[in-house]
Design a protein around this motif. Sequence first.
Motif, PDB file in Angstrom:
ATOM      1  N   ASN A  16       0.793  -1.223   0.000  1.00  0.00           N
ATOM      2  CA  ASN A  16       0.000   0.000   0.000  1.00  0.00           C
ATOM      3  C   ASN A  16       0.825   1.273   0.000  1.00  0.00           C
ATOM      4  OD1 ASN A  16      -2.360  -1.303  -0.184  1.00  0.00           O
ATOM      5  ND2 ASN A  16      -3.047  -0.948   1.916  1.00  0.00           N
ATOM      6  N   THR A  17       2.055   1.215  -0.543  1.00  0.00           N
ATOM      7  CA  THR A  17       2.769   2.463  -0.746  1.00  0.00           C
ATOM      8  C   THR A  17       2.128   3.208  -1.902  1.00  0.00           C
ATOM      9  OG1 THR A  17       4.325   1.028  -1.875  1.00  0.00           O
ATOM     10  CG2 THR A  17       5.089   2.075   0.131  1.00  0.00           C
ATOM     11  N   PRO A  18       2.082   4.554  -1.818  1.00  0.00           N
ATOM     12  CA  PRO A  18       1.519   5.298  -2.942  1.00  0.00           C
ATOM     13  C   PRO A  18       2.429   5.166  -4.161  1.00  0.00           C
ATOM     14  CG  PRO A  18       1.714   6.689  -0.976  1.00  0.00           C
ATOM     15  CD  PRO A  18       2.490   5.437  -0.727  1.00  0.00           C
TER      16      PRO A  18
ATOM     17  N   CYS B  52      -8.006   8.158   4.885  1.00  0.00           N
ATOM     18  CA  CYS B  52      -7.114   7.838   3.767  1.00  0.00           C
ATOM     19  C   CYS B  52      -5.700   7.565   4.270  1.00  0.00           C
ATOM     20  CB  CYS B  52      -7.102   8.995   2.774  1.00  0.00           C
ATOM     21  SG  CYS B  52      -6.198   8.657   1.250  1.00  0.00           S
TER      22      CYS B  52
ATOM     23  N   ARG C 205      -5.196   4.128   5.572  1.00  0.00           N
ATOM     24  CA  ARG C 205      -5.108   3.107   4.518  1.00  0.00           C
ATOM     25  C   ARG C 205      -3.714   3.050   3.899  1.00  0.00           C
ATOM     26  NH1 ARG C 205      -9.568   0.539   2.802  1.00  0.00           N
ATOM     27  NH2 ARG C 205      -7.923  -0.953   2.344  1.00  0.00           N
ATOM     28  N   TYR C 206      -2.950   4.145   4.042  1.00  0.00           N
ATOM     29  CA  TYR C 206      -1.578   4.187   3.529  1.00  0.00           C
ATOM     30  C   TYR C 206      -0.552   4.096   4.660  1.00  0.00           C
ATOM     31  CZ  TYR C 206      -3.079   5.160  -1.236  1.00  0.00           C
ATOM     32  OH  TYR C 206      -3.618   5.055  -2.482  1.00  0.00           O
TER      33      TYR C 206
ATOM     34  N   CYS D 219      -8.669  12.391  -1.254  1.00  0.00           N
ATOM     35  CA  CYS D 219      -8.697  10.953  -1.502  1.00  0.00           C
ATOM     36  C   CYS D 219     -10.096  10.533  -1.925  1.00  0.00           C
ATOM     37  CB  CYS D 219      -8.293  10.176  -0.254  1.00  0.00           C
ATOM     38  SG  CYS D 219      -6.532  10.296   0.137  1.00  0.00           S
TER      39      CYS D 219
ATOM     40  N   SER E 192      -2.619   2.966  -4.800  1.00  0.00           N
ATOM     41  CA  SER E 192      -1.917   2.090  -3.868  1.00  0.00           C
ATOM     42  C   SER E 192      -0.993   1.124  -4.589  1.00  0.00           C
ATOM     43  CB  SER E 192      -2.937   1.285  -3.061  1.00  0.00           C
ATOM     44  OG  SER E 192      -2.315   0.202  -2.400  1.00  0.00           O
TER      45      SER E 192
ATOM     46  N   SER F 202      -0.681  -1.787  -3.846  1.00  0.00           N
ATOM     47  CA  SER F 202      -1.324  -3.105  -3.868  1.00  0.00           C
ATOM     48  C   SER F 202      -2.185  -3.286  -5.106  1.00  0.00           C
ATOM     49  CB  SER F 202      -2.169  -3.295  -2.603  1.00  0.00           C
ATOM     50  OG  SER F 202      -3.198  -2.325  -2.537  1.00  0.00           O
TER      51      SER F 202
ATOM     52  N   CYS G 299      -4.637  -0.992  -8.434  1.00  0.00           N
ATOM     53  CA  CYS G 299      -5.691   0.008  -8.592  1.00  0.00           C
ATOM     54  C   CYS G 299      -7.085  -0.608  -8.593  1.00  0.00           C
ATOM     55  CB  CYS G 299      -5.459   0.840  -9.853  1.00  0.00           C
ATOM     56  SG  CYS G 299      -4.933  -0.052 -11.311  1.00  0.00           S
TER      57      CYS G 299
ATOM     58  N   VAL H 128      -8.314   0.131  -1.717  1.00  0.00           N
ATOM     59  CA  VAL H 128      -7.522   1.257  -1.206  1.00  0.00           C
ATOM     60  C   VAL H 128      -7.777   2.495  -2.068  1.00  0.00           C
ATOM     61  CG1 VAL H 128      -5.192   2.048  -0.610  1.00  0.00           C
ATOM     62  CG2 VAL H 128      -5.782  -0.394  -0.431  1.00  0.00           C
TER      63      VAL H 128
END
Length: 594
Positions: A324-326, A501, A504-505, A517, A556, A558, A560, A564
């Motif tokens: 979940n890194t941007p 948001c 979640r990150y 977000c 994210s 993880s 699109c 997330v």
Amino acid sequence: MRAQKMLTLFLFVLAFVTAFADNTPVYHSSSQDLDISLSQGRIVSGWEAYEGQFPYQLSLRMVNQNGRVSACGATLIHNEWALTAGHCPAGRVTLVVRAGVTDIKRPQLMFETTEYYTHPLYVDLLPFVQPNDIALIKFPRPVEYNDALYPIRLQSSHHKDKDYNNVVFTAFGWGRNWTDGVSPEVMNWVYLKGISNEYCRTSFGGSSIIVDSTICAAHYNVTSQSVCQGDSGGGLTILDNDGELSQLGVASFVSGSGCHTEVPAGFIRTGHYHDWYTEVTGLKFDWVPAADINAISQLLLMRAQEMLTLFIFVLAFVTAFADNTPVYHASSQDLAVSLSQGRISSGWEAYEGQFPYQLSLRMVNRNGRVSACGATLIHNEWALTSGHCPAGSVTLVVRAGVTDIKRPQLMFETTEYYTHPRFIDLYPYVQHDDIALIKFPRPVEYNDALQPIRLQSSYDKDKNYNNVVFTAFGWGKNWTDGVSPEVMNWVYLKGISNEYCRTRYGGSSIIAETTICAAHYNVTSQSVCQGDSGGGLTILDNDGELSQVGIASFVSGSGCHTEVPAGFVRPGHYHDWFTEVTGLKFDWVPAADI
């Protein structure tokens, strides 16, 4: 067998990536860093062309399946067809054509096509110089002729084997000014002189690549005069016996020892391929030279005297997600998938004119790599996008008035863009202030399919959009590492608080006051995806008008299609910067504040 027969004819297709070493024939299309196309230079030892001097010459940019761009020339032979060298489009997924062009930055027309035909005897993937190095390019729609855009007549089949020894030719293009040199913005041209195939063959060590369908041309009066890298596919012309111009050659190869040497260049004789042109296009490009008409007439008159009958024959005149890194969601994946069916993740296909403010971007970096983003039209000379989209690019191709990516109303190139001063262009991670302005080379005209969008007011820059329904749109992939659509897609998203948001990150500080977000609306996979960066996030504002409240920035790691949320940049925070860069005021006061 062909490779064995050619012996030493190995080359690096589409690039002179090594130093020239010998007189092996090598192609002279160019795939070197495209930033040098903005440097001053010329066809080797030639002269700069004036506007309209070569109205039949076209510029090509070819994109392969890895997103790599290379450059060639082509010639206009009909309002729907161009002719070029086979190795130029071979193996490419799309071609960008500039027409009515002398200065490469100011074409009359610029469009994209995926339809081309290499000669059936040309092997597209064979990495050697070959005979039959010729191709036809079909346009998506007819072009209109004018003083700066006009077709060239091809060599007659009656002259396909004509001896051009010591005949003066003209060659032209945007190729480099020296072996591995620089390429010009303005087309250049040069005189060359015909030499016999026998002499040419000796210059290339007896190479079997010089055949009946080859014309060789050497310098005219300065030994370095030649075509060079980037000139492939361009024309070789003469003033024919009837006083009209004819294109008798298509630029194909030069010597491995370099294009500024005395070794001649090779061109394909266009007169050998008239049957194939007609088979592909349904058109007839052949014609009968006056001398041949006279000879035919004399023969027929003789027969008439014998037979008392006169017959006159009139012969008429082409990336993997992990956590979940941007991560940014510009797309630099193989552009072949841009021709596949797909959509913004779990959304719907747009109808024509539904999003007249959405633009498509293709960005070319210094290595010739192409990536895709969106942008929004905010003024007839300005667009807004994410900072990471143009950052580090040498040129941007903009499509406007577009729903189907293959049928834009306008398509143009620009090199002028401004990333926010706090955005670090070469920093490879998601950042704050991910915002940029793009300046057009000339104003666009508004119409039903091309209209600007109002930006979020500075009065609303910190507004709470929790549970507000947004609309996002673009040509991004339909799933993590999925396919991208030809037709724009759109999706509803729902605003969430920055506090939620951020959780979640993993508490990431990338979610700041300037971030909005947005998560799925009613299906968990709904989102923006790779290729949607820079596009808009809009709402129907309190006054009943549309406003753009976000610029697509990150998703994210993880994937699109997960639950997330995606991150967008709030334009309302940047009005002072917009005015500083453009000299224009985009801010406005909501009615409640008035």
